[in-house]
Motif scaffolding. Structure first.
Motif, PDB file in Angstrom:
ATOM      1  N   HIS A 197       3.681 -31.040 -68.064  1.00  0.00           N
ATOM      2  CA  HIS A 197       2.130 -30.795 -67.452  1.00  0.00           C
ATOM      3  C   HIS A 197       2.385 -29.607 -66.313  1.00  0.00           C
ATOM      4  O   HIS A 197       1.638 -28.569 -66.210  1.00  0.00           O
ATOM      5  CB  HIS A 197       1.458 -32.158 -66.999  1.00  0.00           C
ATOM      6  N   HIS A 201       1.337 -25.363 -65.855  1.00  0.00           N
ATOM      7  CA  HIS A 201       0.976 -24.589 -64.902  1.00  0.00           C
ATOM      8  C   HIS A 201       1.571 -23.384 -64.439  1.00  0.00           C
ATOM      9  O   HIS A 201       1.084 -22.334 -64.176  1.00  0.00           O
ATOM     10  CB  HIS A 201       0.709 -25.571 -63.629  1.00  0.00           C
ATOM     11  N   HIS A 216      -7.307 -26.540 -65.133  1.00  0.00           N
ATOM     12  CA  HIS A 216      -7.215 -27.345 -66.284  1.00  0.00           C
ATOM     13  C   HIS A 216      -8.387 -26.713 -67.362  1.00  0.00           C
ATOM     14  O   HIS A 216      -9.243 -27.358 -67.606  1.00  0.00           O
ATOM     15  CB  HIS A 216      -7.520 -28.727 -66.010  1.00  0.00           C
ATOM     16  N   PHE A 220      -5.788 -24.818 -71.534  1.00  0.00           N
ATOM     17  CA  PHE A 220      -4.768 -25.688 -70.877  1.00  0.00           C
ATOM     18  C   PHE A 220      -4.686 -26.871 -71.591  1.00  0.00           C
ATOM     19  O   PHE A 220      -3.575 -27.497 -71.774  1.00  0.00           O
ATOM     20  CB  PHE A 220      -4.898 -25.916 -69.461  1.00  0.00           C
TER      21      PHE A 220
END
Ligand SMILES: [Zn+2]
Length: 257
Positions: A197, A201, A216, A220
């Motif tokens: 995760h 980013h 998000h 994404f």
């Protein structure tokens, strides 16, 4: 963190703070009941500002990046901080005014530069008690990103964080994973998913929409769902956070940029 405001401007700040307090607490003009408020600028990392109440006195600390800001911006920020302290609703117009300043390009770059130079981003070694983040990063990078993700500074947080499992800081180019996950009880796929995760980013910078940073996005979330163990990992993390939920951190009355 030591610079205080020059004396000539502190009187204006104090007056502004009293006005802000009356507004937030909805006091009339002759209503006494405004406690002493001290407002000072500090050389914080980034746009951080804080408020606290001690012995009947309110201490407001503003990032010195606001020193050059117009009064209405500072007024909005002080109102937001006081509203948090007094547990009043933060009015939308204060947030809007504050954001006008916080999203200015020159302010964003000054803030990131301050965070880089002043922010102590201390991380524990990536080789943890149980999991090695460096080794895990290489594996995930090869498997999901064709090796394209540039290696950030990787490490475990210095303290347990029960709700924030991972964090990517673009200003420092660092990824921190909560050290509370570095135990034999945590399945490897959970740590891998948290790191995955955060690597997303790194690979997909935030999009700015209406002055807000969107981290998000739908795009994404679609990429995140490519992870084969996402559902299991999210369920495990939810149980983990709930079980440890009593160990909440002290409520922090902070406004971050
Ligand atoms: Zn995220």
């Amino acid at each position: 963190m030591s610079r205080t405001t020059p004396p000539e401007s502190s009187r204006d700040l104090d007056r502004l703070a009293v006005e802000a307090y009356r507004d937030v607490a909805r006091l009339g003009h002759d209503d006494p009941g405004v406690p002493p408020i001290e407002v000072r600028y500090f050389a914080y990392a980034g746009l951080r500002s804080t408020v606290r109440l001690r012995d009947g006195r309110i201490y407001v600390r503003l990032s010195d990046l606001f020193e050059a800001a117009p009064d209405d911006i500072i007024g909005a920020l002080v109102r937001i901080l006081l509203a948090k302290l007094l547990r009043r609703r933060v009015r939308a117009e204060w947030n809007a005014t504050y954001r006008l300043f916080a999203i200015r390009d020159d302010v964003v770059s000054a803030s990131e530069a301050a965070r880089r130079s002043r922010g102590r981003k201390r991380l524990a070694d990536p080789a943890g008690r149980v999991f090695d983040l460096d080794e895990m990063f290489d594996r995930i990078n090869a498997e999901f990103f064709a090796g394209a993700v540039e290696r950030p500074r990787l490490g475990w947080t210095l303290r347990d964080a029960w709700r924030t499992h991972g964090h990517y800081d673009p200003a420092h180019g660092s990824v921190a994973i909560s050290r509370s996950l570095d135990t034999p009880e945590t399945p490897a796929y959970v740590v891998e998913f948290v790191l995955y995760h955060e690597m997303l980013h790194v690979a997909m910078p935030a999009e700015v929409r209406n002055g807000r940073h969107m981290h998000h996005t739908a795009k994404f979330r679609r990429a995140e769902a490519q992870h084969p163990r996402m559902t299991d990992a999210v369920a495990w993390l939810e149980t983990f956070s709930r079980k440890n939920g009593t160990r909440r951190r002290r409520r922090r009355l902070t406004k971050r940029g």
